[in-house]
Design a protein around this motif. Sequence first.
Motif, PDB file in Angstrom:
ATOM      1  N   LEU A  89      -0.235  -9.533   6.449  1.00  0.00           N
ATOM      2  CA  LEU A  89      -0.564  -8.108   6.404  1.00  0.00           C
ATOM      3  C   LEU A  89      -1.727  -7.953   5.444  1.00  0.00           C
ATOM      4  N   GLN A  90      -2.899  -7.721   5.992  1.00  0.00           N
ATOM      5  CA  GLN A  90      -4.083  -7.465   5.185  1.00  0.00           C
ATOM      6  C   GLN A  90      -4.123  -5.982   4.864  1.00  0.00           C
ATOM      7  N   MET A  91      -4.136  -5.660   3.591  1.00  0.00           N
ATOM      8  CA  MET A  91      -4.093  -4.270   3.150  1.00  0.00           C
ATOM      9  C   MET A  91      -5.374  -3.959   2.396  1.00  0.00           C
ATOM     10  N   ASN A  92      -6.159  -3.057   2.936  1.00  0.00           N
ATOM     11  CA  ASN A  92      -7.413  -2.631   2.314  1.00  0.00           C
ATOM     12  C   ASN A  92      -7.344  -1.162   1.925  1.00  0.00           C
ATOM     13  N   SER A  93      -8.251  -0.752   1.080  1.00  0.00           N
ATOM     14  CA  SER A  93      -8.332   0.651   0.647  1.00  0.00           C
ATOM     15  C   SER A  93      -6.968   1.162   0.201  1.00  0.00           C
ATOM     16  N   LEU A  94      -6.324   0.384  -0.634  1.00  0.00           N
ATOM     17  CA  LEU A  94      -4.968   0.726  -1.051  1.00  0.00           C
ATOM     18  C   LEU A  94      -4.928   2.022  -1.837  1.00  0.00           C
ATOM     19  N   LYS A  95      -3.856   2.763  -1.624  1.00  0.00           N
ATOM     20  CA  LYS A  95      -3.642   4.040  -2.285  1.00  0.00           C
ATOM     21  C   LYS A  95      -2.386   3.957  -3.148  1.00  0.00           C
ATOM     22  N   PHE A  96      -2.287   4.874  -4.084  1.00  0.00           N
ATOM     23  CA  PHE A  96      -1.116   4.901  -4.955  1.00  0.00           C
ATOM     24  C   PHE A  96       0.163   4.976  -4.135  1.00  0.00           C
ATOM     25  N   GLU A  97       0.122   5.762  -3.048  1.00  0.00           N
ATOM     26  CA  GLU A  97       1.325   5.950  -2.238  1.00  0.00           C
ATOM     27  C   GLU A  97       1.701   4.722  -1.409  1.00  0.00           C
ATOM     28  N   ASP A  98       0.903   3.669  -1.451  1.00  0.00           N
ATOM     29  CA  ASP A  98       1.273   2.416  -0.806  1.00  0.00           C
ATOM     30  C   ASP A  98       2.199   1.577  -1.693  1.00  0.00           C
ATOM     31  N   THR A  99       2.406   2.019  -2.909  1.00  0.00           N
ATOM     32  CA  THR A  99       3.298   1.308  -3.817  1.00  0.00           C
ATOM     33  C   THR A  99       4.704   1.254  -3.253  1.00  0.00           C
ATOM     34  N   ALA A 100       5.239   0.041  -3.133  1.00  0.00           N
ATOM     35  CA  ALA A 100       6.561  -0.140  -2.537  1.00  0.00           C
ATOM     36  C   ALA A 100       6.911  -1.617  -2.564  1.00  0.00           C
ATOM     37  N   VAL A 101       8.155  -1.896  -2.229  1.00  0.00           N
ATOM     38  CA  VAL A 101       8.550  -3.264  -1.913  1.00  0.00           C
ATOM     39  C   VAL A 101       8.304  -3.465  -0.419  1.00  0.00           C
ATOM     40  N   TYR A 102       7.580  -4.500  -0.097  1.00  0.00           N
ATOM     41  CA  TYR A 102       7.240  -4.787   1.300  1.00  0.00           C
ATOM     42  C   TYR A 102       8.113  -5.915   1.822  1.00  0.00           C
ATOM     43  N   TYR A 103       8.678  -5.679   3.010  1.00  0.00           N
ATOM     44  CA  TYR A 103       9.582  -6.633   3.622  1.00  0.00           C
ATOM     45  C   TYR A 103       9.032  -7.129   4.951  1.00  0.00           C
ATOM     46  N   CYS A 104       9.150  -8.395   5.158  1.00  0.00           N
ATOM     47  CA  CYS A 104       8.843  -9.014   6.439  1.00  0.00           C
ATOM     48  C   CYS A 104      10.137  -9.049   7.264  1.00  0.00           C
ATOM     49  N   ALA A 105       9.994  -8.863   8.574  1.00  0.00           N
ATOM     50  CA  ALA A 105      11.165  -8.865   9.431  1.00  0.00           C
ATOM     51  C   ALA A 105      10.850  -9.561  10.747  1.00  0.00           C
ATOM     52  N   ALA A 106      11.878 -10.205  11.305  1.00  0.00           N
ATOM     53  CA  ALA A 106      11.723 -10.920  12.570  1.00  0.00           C
ATOM     54  C   ALA A 106      12.610 -10.291  13.638  1.00  0.00           C
ATOM     55  N   ASP A 107      12.034 -10.108  14.806  1.00  0.00           N
ATOM     56  CA  ASP A 107      12.747  -9.511  15.926  1.00  0.00           C
ATOM     57  C   ASP A 107      13.960 -10.357  16.317  1.00  0.00           C
ATOM     58  N   SER A 108      14.970  -9.672  16.820  1.00  0.00           N
ATOM     59  CA  SER A 108      16.166 -10.378  17.260  1.00  0.00           C
ATOM     60  C   SER A 108      16.145 -10.686  18.752  1.00  0.00           C
ATOM     61  N   ILE A 109      15.152 -10.145  19.476  1.00  0.00           N
ATOM     62  CA  ILE A 109      15.054 -10.336  20.923  1.00  0.00           C
ATOM     63  C   ILE A 109      13.907 -11.294  21.233  1.00  0.00           C
TER      64      ILE A 109
END
Length: 127
Positions: free
Chosen positions: A81-101
């Motif tokens: 996940l390339q994140m550019n032009s980051l903003k204050f509101e992008d602050t968070a814990v980021y989780y990766c997830a894999a599809d079950s199907i």
Amino acid sequence: QVQLVESGGGLVQTGGSLRLSCAASGRTFSNYAMGWFRQAPGKEREFVAGINWGGSRTDYADSVKGRFTISRDNAKNTVYLQMNSLKFEDTAVYYCAADSINRRLAVPVFGTSYGYWGQGTQVTVSS
């Protein structure tokens, strides 16, 4: 057993960039869609971006369109996940997830579609 390990989070100033990585193991990575979600303090987890199993389709939350890019390298079993032009509101814990199907045609945008989750990586954007 599927394992997802995120990396690349950290502290960055407003307007800066970060690239998150998620290394997957435990099954045939290329057969499954992958997604990124985030959760800020006091807020519900939200969809950020997703990519289908072949990499031909992507989807983004409106709040990150034009700033974030999801990609995958099936040879390396890794999604980015390339994140550019980051903003204050992008602050968070980021989780990766894999599809079950296996080989789902669409990009899943709901958390309930994903059967496997990483431990999360903190992204903090300072103003």
